[in-house]
Design a protein around this motif. Structure first.
Motif, PDB file in Angstrom:
ATOM      1  N   ASP A 180       0.858  -1.176   0.000  1.00 21.65           N
ATOM      2  CA  ASP A 180       0.000   0.000   0.000  1.00 21.65           C
ATOM      3  C   ASP A 180       0.899   1.231   0.000  1.00 21.65           C
ATOM      4  OD1 ASP A 180       0.919   0.033   2.584  1.00 21.65           O
ATOM      5  OD2 ASP A 180      -1.048   0.188   3.526  1.00 21.65           O
ATOM      6  N   GLU A 181       0.389   2.373   0.345  1.00 21.41           N
ATOM      7  CA  GLU A 181       1.177   3.600   0.301  1.00 21.41           C
ATOM      8  C   GLU A 181       2.047   3.687   1.565  1.00 21.41           C
ATOM      9  OE1 GLU A 181      -1.519   6.953  -1.213  1.00 21.41           O
ATOM     10  OE2 GLU A 181      -2.908   5.331  -0.662  1.00 21.41           O
ATOM     11  N   PRO A 182       3.364   3.599   1.432  1.00 20.61           N
ATOM     12  CA  PRO A 182       4.217   3.562   2.623  1.00 20.61           C
ATOM     13  C   PRO A 182       4.292   4.910   3.331  1.00 20.61           C
ATOM     14  CG  PRO A 182       5.565   3.740   0.658  1.00 20.61           C
ATOM     15  CD  PRO A 182       4.144   3.567   0.181  1.00 20.61           C
ATOM     16  N   VAL A 239     -14.982  18.311   8.502  1.00 21.08           N
ATOM     17  CA  VAL A 239     -13.981  17.308   8.866  1.00 21.08           C
ATOM     18  C   VAL A 239     -13.599  16.487   7.636  1.00 21.08           C
ATOM     19  CG1 VAL A 239     -13.517  15.256  10.254  1.00 21.08           C
ATOM     20  CG2 VAL A 239     -14.741  17.191  11.262  1.00 21.08           C
ATOM     21  N   VAL A 240     -14.600  16.115   6.836  1.00 17.59           N
ATOM     22  CA  VAL A 240     -14.321  15.349   5.620  1.00 17.59           C
ATOM     23  C   VAL A 240     -13.445  16.151   4.670  1.00 17.59           C
ATOM     24  CG1 VAL A 240     -15.336  14.332   3.553  1.00 17.59           C
ATOM     25  CG2 VAL A 240     -16.390  13.933   5.786  1.00 17.59           C
ATOM     26  N   GLU A 247      -5.069  14.096   2.885  1.00 20.18           N
ATOM     27  CA  GLU A 247      -4.702  12.958   2.037  1.00 20.18           C
ATOM     28  C   GLU A 247      -4.009  13.432   0.762  1.00 20.18           C
ATOM     29  OE1 GLU A 247      -5.408   9.108   2.347  1.00 20.18           O
ATOM     30  OE2 GLU A 247      -4.584  10.278   3.998  1.00 20.18           O
ATOM     31  N   ARG A 248      -4.496  14.517   0.197  1.00 18.19           N
ATOM     32  CA  ARG A 248      -3.854  15.063  -1.009  1.00 18.19           C
ATOM     33  C   ARG A 248      -2.418  15.469  -0.714  1.00 18.19           C
ATOM     34  NH1 ARG A 248      -2.327  19.566  -3.341  1.00 18.19           N
ATOM     35  NH2 ARG A 248      -2.943  20.837  -1.549  1.00 18.19           N
ATOM     36  N   LEU A 249      -2.208  16.138   0.410  1.00 16.49           N
ATOM     37  CA  LEU A 249      -0.861  16.577   0.780  1.00 16.49           C
ATOM     38  C   LEU A 249       0.041  15.391   1.096  1.00 16.49           C
ATOM     39  CD1 LEU A 249      -1.763  19.645   3.039  1.00 16.49           C
ATOM     40  CD2 LEU A 249      -0.833  19.695   0.712  1.00 16.49           C
TER      41      LEU A 249
END
Length: 289
Positions: A180-182, A239-240, A247-249
């Protein structure tokens, strides 16, 4: 084909020509006299390989491609820990997507007669399957990956697998990391610096299902710790929105980190995106040759 290879095939397709051509340890640097097929000329190709008759017939400049005499040594480095029990954005289990990625890489090796092996596991340690060729061997890799996932895997830590490779694989290989994304940290930076000094690395990252979004009204569960994850409806739009931006950053930071270590990487959201991801990764690898 074995059942796991059969599952992977639809996501790669039957045409595997062009995958893994080029690269630092590529077979394209030496060739036999056995003709394989034709492809369009690209800048930098040897003009001696132009097929002038075929080019005249087609109206495009075409290059002869020859069967390679030497072969890649490909080592898959796979996370088989608890993170892979989670869902991808398509709703598939991440280990299912990962297995289809591994199977697709294996299918590419069959046509080229490349050797392929695998180092996989979790934070507790590694299993190391040495390099061999052939369909039966690729199916063997996939069956062992699935067996590990089904037997209550430990905490995911792909750095453990990478450290094993850095310590035990001294000769150059093409590493295909499937995880997955480390998390970007000093441990990951240190092991990648060591590995990149000896090996080429391609990284296929299986994306997580978003923890929350505006359309989400169901509770979730953290596969690592077992905690309940609140729905987007309960968290509220502010919050969302903050989560989506974080997550984008995070992904931007991860991409910059991989680029700084000269590691081609692709984010794969589900099995349907495997071919596109591998085309991108292997294309970058070929251009680096």
């Amino acid at each position: 084909m074995g059942r796991y290879l059969d599952r992977a095939r639809p996501f790669l397709g039957r045409d595997t020509s062009g995958f893994l051509d080029g690269g630092r340890y590529a077979l394209i640097h030496t060739r036999s006299l056995e003709f394989d097929d034709l492809r369009p000329y690209v800048r930098g190709d040897d003009v001696r390989d132009i097929d002038w008759k075929a080019s005249a017939r087609s109206g495009d400049v075409l290059i002869k491609r020859f069967v390679s005499e030497r072969h890649h040594k490909i080592l898959v480095v796979a996370d088989a820990g608890r993170n892979m029990l989670g869902e991808s954005p398509t709703g598939e289990r991440k280990y299912t997507v990962a297995a289809n990625v591994i199977g697709s890489v294996g299918l590419v090796t069959l046509r080229r007669s490349d050797e392929i092996g695998m180092v996989f596991g979790d934070a507790r340690g590694c299993l190391d399957i040495r390099l061999r060729r052939g369909e039966t061997h690729v199916e063997y890799l996939l069956s062992h990956f699935h067996d590990h996932i089904r037997k209550r895997p430990g905490r995911s830590d792909v750095v453990t697998q990478l450290e094993w490779v850095a310590e035990h694989y001294r000769r150059p290989h093409l590493l295909v990391v499937v995880s997955d994304e480390p998390e970007v940290d000093d441990r990951l930076a240190d092991v990648l610096t060591r590995i990149r000094a000896r090996h080429d690395v391609l990284w296929a990252m299986v994306a997580d299902h978003p923890a929350a979004d505006d359309a989400d009204d169901a509770l979730g569960q953290d596969v690592v710790g077992g905690a309940t994850v609140l729905s987007g409806a309960e968290l509220g739009p502010q919050v969302v929105a903050a989560y989506v931006e974080s997550e984008r950053l995070r992904r931007e930071e991860l991409s910059e980190f991989m680029t700084s270590h000269a590691i081609p990487h692709a984010l794969i959201t589900g099995s349907s995106g495997i071919r596109e991801g591998l085309v991108w990764l292997t294309g970058v690898y070929a251009r680096a040759g």
